[in-house]
Motif scaffolding. Sequence first.
Motif, mmCIF file in Angstrom:
data_model
loop_
_atom_site.group_PDB
_atom_site.id
_atom_site.type_symbol
_atom_site.label_atom_id
_atom_site.label_comp_id
_atom_site.label_asym_id
_atom_site.label_seq_id
_atom_site.Cartn_x
_atom_site.Cartn_y
_atom_site.Cartn_z
ATOM 1 N N CYS A 1 -67.255 -0.157 54.133
ATOM 2 C CA CYS A 1 -66.731 1.165 54.443
ATOM 3 C C CYS A 1 -66.907 1.432 55.935
ATOM 4 O O CYS A 1 -67.983 1.201 56.501
ATOM 5 C CB CYS A 1 -67.449 2.218 53.618
ATOM 6 S SG CYS A 1 -66.897 3.909 53.976
ATOM 7 N N ALA A 2 -65.867 1.962 56.577
ATOM 8 C CA ALA A 2 -65.902 2.243 58.010
ATOM 9 C C ALA A 2 -66.697 3.510 58.315
ATOM 10 O O ALA A 2 -67.045 3.755 59.470
ATOM 11 C CB ALA A 2 -64.483 2.377 58.547
ATOM 12 N N SER A 3 -67.039 4.293 57.303
ATOM 13 C CA SER A 3 -67.786 5.526 57.526
ATOM 14 C C SER A 3 -69.278 5.361 57.234
ATOM 15 O O SER A 3 -70.112 5.648 58.074
ATOM 16 C CB SER A 3 -67.210 6.641 56.653
ATOM 17 O OG SER A 3 -67.912 7.840 56.855
ATOM 18 N N CYS A 4 -69.620 4.884 56.045
ATOM 19 C CA CYS A 4 -71.038 4.763 55.659
ATOM 20 C C CYS A 4 -71.578 3.347 55.866
ATOM 21 O O CYS A 4 -72.774 3.124 55.742
ATOM 22 C CB CYS A 4 -71.242 5.195 54.215
ATOM 23 S SG CYS A 4 -70.430 4.147 52.989
ATOM 24 N N LEU B 1 -71.478 0.757 54.066
ATOM 25 C CA LEU B 1 -71.983 0.076 52.872
ATOM 26 C C LEU B 1 -70.957 -0.932 52.384
ATOM 27 O O LEU B 1 -69.746 -0.710 52.488
ATOM 28 C CB LEU B 1 -72.275 1.074 51.757
ATOM 29 C CG LEU B 1 -73.420 2.050 52.003
ATOM 30 C CD1 LEU B 1 -73.504 3.045 50.857
ATOM 31 C CD2 LEU B 1 -74.730 1.306 52.158
ATOM 32 N N VAL B 2 -71.441 -2.049 51.865
ATOM 33 C CA VAL B 2 -70.557 -3.040 51.269
ATOM 34 C C VAL B 2 -70.253 -2.581 49.852
ATOM 35 O O VAL B 2 -71.160 -2.342 49.054
ATOM 36 C CB VAL B 2 -71.213 -4.435 51.272
ATOM 37 C CG1 VAL B 2 -70.325 -5.444 50.561
ATOM 38 C CG2 VAL B 2 -71.505 -4.873 52.696
ATOM 39 N N ARG B 3 -68.966 -2.424 49.568
ATOM 40 C CA ARG B 3 -68.533 -1.902 48.269
ATOM 41 C C ARG B 3 -67.594 -2.890 47.592
ATOM 42 O O ARG B 3 -66.969 -3.723 48.231
ATOM 43 C CB ARG B 3 -67.780 -0.574 48.447
ATOM 44 C CG ARG B 3 -68.544 0.517 49.153
ATOM 45 C CD ARG B 3 -69.551 1.106 48.221
ATOM 46 N NE ARG B 3 -70.121 2.315 48.794
ATOM 47 C CZ ARG B 3 -70.310 3.415 48.113
ATOM 48 N NH1 ARG B 3 -69.988 3.491 46.857
ATOM 49 N NH2 ARG B 3 -70.860 4.450 48.688
ATOM 50 N N HIS B 4 -67.477 -2.739 46.283
ATOM 51 C CA HIS B 4 -66.507 -3.516 45.511
ATOM 52 C C HIS B 4 -65.121 -2.915 45.749
ATOM 53 O O HIS B 4 -64.989 -1.725 46.030
ATOM 54 C CB HIS B 4 -66.868 -3.458 44.020
ATOM 55 C CG HIS B 4 -66.033 -4.352 43.185
ATOM 56 N ND1 HIS B 4 -64.924 -3.901 42.518
ATOM 57 C CD2 HIS B 4 -66.132 -5.682 42.930
ATOM 58 C CE1 HIS B 4 -64.382 -4.913 41.865
ATOM 59 N NE2 HIS B 4 -65.094 -6.009 42.098
ATOM 60 N N ARG B 5 -64.097 -3.739 45.627
ATOM 61 C CA ARG B 5 -62.716 -3.282 45.868
ATOM 62 C C ARG B 5 -62.331 -2.098 44.978
ATOM 63 O O ARG B 5 -61.476 -1.302 45.344
ATOM 64 C CB ARG B 5 -61.724 -4.418 45.645
ATOM 65 C CG ARG B 5 -61.659 -5.369 46.782
ATOM 66 C CD ARG B 5 -60.782 -4.805 47.861
ATOM 67 N NE ARG B 5 -60.889 -5.637 49.059
ATOM 68 C CZ ARG B 5 -60.588 -5.222 50.252
ATOM 69 N NH1 ARG B 5 -60.155 -3.997 50.444
ATOM 70 N NH2 ARG B 5 -60.720 -6.013 51.274
ATOM 71 N N GLU C 1 -57.110 3.174 53.283
ATOM 72 C CA GLU C 1 -57.205 2.391 54.513
ATOM 73 C C GLU C 1 -56.416 3.120 55.585
ATOM 74 O O GLU C 1 -55.253 3.468 55.388
ATOM 75 C CB GLU C 1 -56.646 0.980 54.300
ATOM 76 C CG GLU C 1 -57.534 0.106 53.460
ATOM 77 C CD GLU C 1 -57.089 -1.350 53.464
ATOM 78 O OE1 GLU C 1 -56.806 -1.874 54.555
ATOM 79 O OE2 GLU C 1 -57.041 -1.929 52.374
ATOM 80 N N LYS C 2 -57.054 3.352 56.738
ATOM 81 C CA LYS C 2 -56.401 4.002 57.877
ATOM 82 C C LYS C 2 -56.620 3.137 59.102
ATOM 83 O O LYS C 2 -57.763 2.793 59.424
ATOM 84 C CB LYS C 2 -57.023 5.382 58.156
ATOM 85 C CG LYS C 2 -56.776 6.429 57.117
ATOM 86 C CD LYS C 2 -57.401 7.734 57.568
ATOM 87 C CE LYS C 2 -57.337 8.778 56.501
ATOM 88 N NZ LYS C 2 -58.071 9.990 56.874
ATOM 89 N N MET D 1 -58.916 0.278 58.864
ATOM 90 C CA MET D 1 -60.288 0.593 58.462
ATOM 91 C C MET D 1 -60.283 1.020 56.998
ATOM 92 O O MET D 1 -59.471 1.842 56.590
ATOM 93 C CB MET D 1 -60.858 1.726 59.317
ATOM 94 C CG MET D 1 -60.744 1.471 60.807
ATOM 95 S SD MET D 1 -61.873 0.215 61.309
ATOM 96 C CE MET D 1 -63.091 1.177 62.084
ATOM 97 N N ALA D 2 -61.217 0.466 56.221
ATOM 98 C CA ALA D 2 -61.313 0.784 54.793
ATOM 99 C C ALA D 2 -62.378 1.848 54.566
ATOM 100 O O ALA D 2 -63.435 1.825 55.207
ATOM 101 C CB ALA D 2 -61.658 -0.479 54.012
ATOM 102 N N TYR D 3 -62.082 2.798 53.663
ATOM 103 C CA TYR D 3 -63.011 3.881 53.347
ATOM 104 C C TYR D 3 -63.253 3.921 51.846
ATOM 105 O O TYR D 3 -62.317 3.801 51.048
ATOM 106 C CB TYR D 3 -62.437 5.236 53.803
ATOM 107 C CG TYR D 3 -62.327 5.327 55.311
ATOM 108 C CD1 TYR D 3 -63.385 5.784 56.063
ATOM 109 C CD2 TYR D 3 -61.155 4.939 55.950
ATOM 110 C CE1 TYR D 3 -63.290 5.862 57.455
ATOM 111 C CE2 TYR D 3 -61.050 5.012 57.326
ATOM 112 C CZ TYR D 3 -62.123 5.471 58.079
ATOM 113 O OH TYR D 3 -62.030 5.539 59.444
ATOM 114 N N CYS D 4 -64.514 4.112 51.466
ATOM 115 C CA CYS D 4 -64.864 4.167 50.043
ATOM 116 C C CYS D 4 -64.543 5.538 49.457
ATOM 117 O O CYS D 4 -64.264 6.494 50.187
ATOM 118 C CB CYS D 4 -66.350 3.834 49.850
ATOM 119 S SG CYS D 4 -67.496 5.075 50.475
#
Length: 99
Positions: free
Chosen positions: A72-75, A77-81, A87-88, A91-94
Motif C-alpha cells: 500500500c502506498a499509504s500505510c 503494509l504488504v497486502r493480499h491482492r 490504483e492511482k 500507486m496501489a492503495y488498500c
Amino acid sequence: MATDYDAPRKSDEEMSEDSIEELKNRRNDKNSGKVDEDEVEAAESFELPGADLSHEELTVRVLPRQSDEFTCASCFLVRHRSQLAEEKNGMAYCVDCAG
C-alpha cells in the motif's frame, strides 16, 4: 480493595459518617500524599527472568514479493491482492486507506 461479603452491612448513613471521618484523618495526616520511593530507581533494580538477551541472535529471512501481493502506498503494509481498493498514478492503495 478487597470486599468482605460476610461482614455485616452498613447503612448509607453509617457509610457516609465513616468516609467523612476517614477524610478528616487523611487531611490531618500530612504524609499521606507523599511517595518515598522513586519509581524509576525501583524499576531499574528489578531483574526479570530471561531479560538478558545479549547472547541471543536474531535471524530474519526476507521473502521476495509474491505475485498475489502489493504494498500500500499509504500505510506501506504488504497486502493480499484481495485487499486492493484502487490504483492511482501507478500507486496501489488498500481498502483501509482508500476508504
